[in-house]
Design a protein around this motif. Sequence first.
Motif, PDB file in Angstrom:
ATOM      1  N   VAL A  37      -0.466  15.267  -8.601  1.00  0.00           N
ATOM      2  CA  VAL A  37       0.927  15.395  -8.189  1.00  0.00           C
ATOM      3  C   VAL A  37       1.362  14.083  -7.545  1.00  0.00           C
ATOM      4  N   ASP A  38       2.528  13.586  -7.917  1.00  0.00           N
ATOM      5  CA  ASP A  38       3.080  12.382  -7.310  1.00  0.00           C
ATOM      6  C   ASP A  38       4.138  12.793  -6.295  1.00  0.00           C
ATOM      7  N   ASP A  39       3.690  13.218  -5.117  1.00  0.00           N
ATOM      8  CA  ASP A  39       4.642  13.588  -4.073  1.00  0.00           C
ATOM      9  C   ASP A  39       4.624  12.585  -2.923  1.00  0.00           C
ATOM     10  N   ASP A  40       3.825  11.523  -3.083  1.00  0.00           N
ATOM     11  CA  ASP A  40       3.656  10.529  -2.035  1.00  0.00           C
ATOM     12  C   ASP A  40       3.908   9.124  -2.581  1.00  0.00           C
ATOM     13  N   SER A  41       4.664   9.038  -3.694  1.00  0.00           N
ATOM     14  CA  SER A  41       5.008   7.772  -4.346  1.00  0.00           C
ATOM     15  C   SER A  41       3.792   7.014  -4.869  1.00  0.00           C
ATOM     16  N   ILE A  42       2.777   7.749  -5.274  1.00  0.00           N
ATOM     17  CA  ILE A  42       1.582   7.137  -5.866  1.00  0.00           C
ATOM     18  C   ILE A  42       1.426   7.674  -7.281  1.00  0.00           C
ATOM     19  N   ASP A  43       1.518   6.757  -8.259  1.00  0.00           N
ATOM     20  CA  ASP A  43       1.360   7.129  -9.664  1.00  0.00           C
ATOM     21  C   ASP A  43      -0.068   6.948 -10.149  1.00  0.00           C
ATOM     22  N   TRP A  44      -0.738   5.909  -9.658  1.00  0.00           N
ATOM     23  CA  TRP A  44      -2.074   5.557 -10.131  1.00  0.00           C
ATOM     24  C   TRP A  44      -2.916   5.034  -8.976  1.00  0.00           C
ATOM     25  N   ARG A  56     -17.068  -1.115   0.934  1.00  0.00           N
ATOM     26  CA  ARG A  56     -17.691  -0.756  -0.335  1.00  0.00           C
ATOM     27  C   ARG A  56     -16.724   0.083  -1.154  1.00  0.00           C
ATOM     28  N   ALA A  57     -16.797  -0.035  -2.464  1.00  0.00           N
ATOM     29  CA  ALA A  57     -15.978   0.729  -3.400  1.00  0.00           C
ATOM     30  C   ALA A  57     -14.492   0.670  -3.022  1.00  0.00           C
ATOM     31  N   PRO A  58     -13.918  -0.534  -2.982  1.00  0.00           N
ATOM     32  CA  PRO A  58     -12.509  -0.644  -2.610  1.00  0.00           C
ATOM     33  C   PRO A  58     -11.588   0.085  -3.581  1.00  0.00           C
ATOM     34  N   ARG A  59     -10.490   0.552  -3.050  1.00  0.00           N
ATOM     35  CA  ARG A  59      -9.483   1.261  -3.849  1.00  0.00           C
ATOM     36  C   ARG A  59      -8.106   0.705  -3.531  1.00  0.00           C
ATOM     37  N   LEU A  60      -7.216   0.904  -4.505  1.00  0.00           N
ATOM     38  CA  LEU A  60      -5.831   0.476  -4.392  1.00  0.00           C
ATOM     39  C   LEU A  60      -4.975   1.559  -5.031  1.00  0.00           C
ATOM     40  N   GLU A  61      -3.867   1.907  -4.386  1.00  0.00           N
ATOM     41  CA  GLU A  61      -2.947   2.873  -4.981  1.00  0.00           C
ATOM     42  C   GLU A  61      -1.644   2.168  -5.285  1.00  0.00           C
ATOM     43  N   LEU A  62      -0.960   2.643  -6.334  1.00  0.00           N
ATOM     44  CA  LEU A  62       0.279   1.973  -6.680  1.00  0.00           C
ATOM     45  C   LEU A  62       1.325   2.904  -7.244  1.00  0.00           C
ATOM     46  N   GLN A  63       2.555   2.495  -6.999  1.00  0.00           N
ATOM     47  CA  GLN A  63       3.728   3.110  -7.599  1.00  0.00           C
ATOM     48  C   GLN A  63       4.068   2.215  -8.782  1.00  0.00           C
ATOM     49  N   LYS A  82      14.114   3.599  -5.298  1.00  0.00           N
ATOM     50  CA  LYS A  82      14.618   4.755  -4.552  1.00  0.00           C
ATOM     51  C   LYS A  82      14.138   4.669  -3.103  1.00  0.00           C
ATOM     52  N   LEU A  83      15.000   5.086  -2.198  1.00  0.00           N
ATOM     53  CA  LEU A  83      14.703   5.015  -0.772  1.00  0.00           C
ATOM     54  C   LEU A  83      13.414   5.765  -0.423  1.00  0.00           C
ATOM     55  N   LYS A  84      13.202   6.933  -1.013  1.00  0.00           N
ATOM     56  CA  LYS A  84      11.971   7.694  -0.731  1.00  0.00           C
ATOM     57  C   LYS A  84      10.739   6.860  -1.073  1.00  0.00           C
ATOM     58  N   ASN A  85      10.744   6.211  -2.244  1.00  0.00           N
ATOM     59  CA  ASN A  85       9.607   5.382  -2.632  1.00  0.00           C
ATOM     60  C   ASN A  85       9.434   4.210  -1.673  1.00  0.00           C
ATOM     61  N   THR A 137      15.353   0.766   6.544  1.00  0.00           N
ATOM     62  CA  THR A 137      16.649   0.293   6.074  1.00  0.00           C
ATOM     63  C   THR A 137      17.740   1.306   6.398  1.00  0.00           C
ATOM     64  N   GLN A 138      18.951   0.830   6.448  1.00  0.00           N
ATOM     65  CA  GLN A 138      20.109   1.706   6.645  1.00  0.00           C
ATOM     66  C   GLN A 138      20.624   2.245   5.313  1.00  0.00           C
ATOM     67  N   ASN A 139      20.079   1.734   4.207  1.00  0.00           N
ATOM     68  CA  ASN A 139      20.507   2.212   2.887  1.00  0.00           C
ATOM     69  C   ASN A 139      20.246   3.709   2.783  1.00  0.00           C
ATOM     70  N   THR A 140      21.034   4.374   1.941  1.00  0.00           N
ATOM     71  CA  THR A 140      20.913   5.824   1.834  1.00  0.00           C
ATOM     72  C   THR A 140      20.344   6.309   0.509  1.00  0.00           C
ATOM     73  N   SER A 141      20.267   5.453  -0.500  1.00  0.00           N
ATOM     74  CA  SER A 141      19.739   5.930  -1.784  1.00  0.00           C
ATOM     75  C   SER A 141      18.736   4.981  -2.418  1.00  0.00           C
ATOM     76  N   THR A 142      19.013   3.678  -2.430  1.00  0.00           N
ATOM     77  CA  THR A 142      18.084   2.704  -3.011  1.00  0.00           C
ATOM     78  C   THR A 142      17.985   1.472  -2.126  1.00  0.00           C
ATOM     79  N   VAL A 143      16.892   0.733  -2.339  1.00  0.00           N
ATOM     80  CA  VAL A 143      16.676  -0.550  -1.680  1.00  0.00           C
ATOM     81  C   VAL A 143      16.329  -1.532  -2.781  1.00  0.00           C
TER      82      VAL A 143
END
Length: 171
Positions: A37-44, A56-63, A82-85, A137-143
């Motif tokens: 599930v992508d509910d935390d802005s993480i796709d992969w 050891r065993a480093p990891r990286l998450e990305l949108q 998107k502001l949420k992301n 940010t003060q933006n309301t929908s996108t940055v």
Amino acid sequence: MQRGLINDINQQEEQLSNIYLQAVTTVAGYSVYKPFVDDDSIDWGVAAKGGTGPIRAPRLELQLKSTSSDIQDANSIRYPLKLKNYDDLRMDDFAIPRILVVVLIPETPEDWLTQSETKLCIRGCGYWISLRGKRKTQNTSTVTVPIPRTNQFTVAALQSIMEGISQGVQP
């Protein structure tokens, strides 16, 4: 030309960006995983075996985002996120570092891929940035996120990011 099962161009762009990420990650020598599930802005996620540093065993998450829109200038990619992301990616207290990757692809699907008996060429380029520690940010929908064009998401760049994580350096 008749299209296949994916009729929505946005879905096709998303699939091509997934392939781009998987190709870079595979050649770099890492594995990828996808959260259910992508509910935390993480796709992969990207995972390394072992490591050369204290982590050891480093990891990286990305949108992962993709677009065929003209959002580049001489020095940067200017992606409307998107502001949420943005808010999810700017936090600095995650155990696993997070980055944004934006893949720019040609506008026409017929220009995305060329192949012959000796090569397979995917047209497009990915760019990455860490938003860790960015201000609210003060933006309301996108940055609009500026990504330096020098931040190409390449095999060498991913290896450098993962080596840094192994050494305890967050991107």
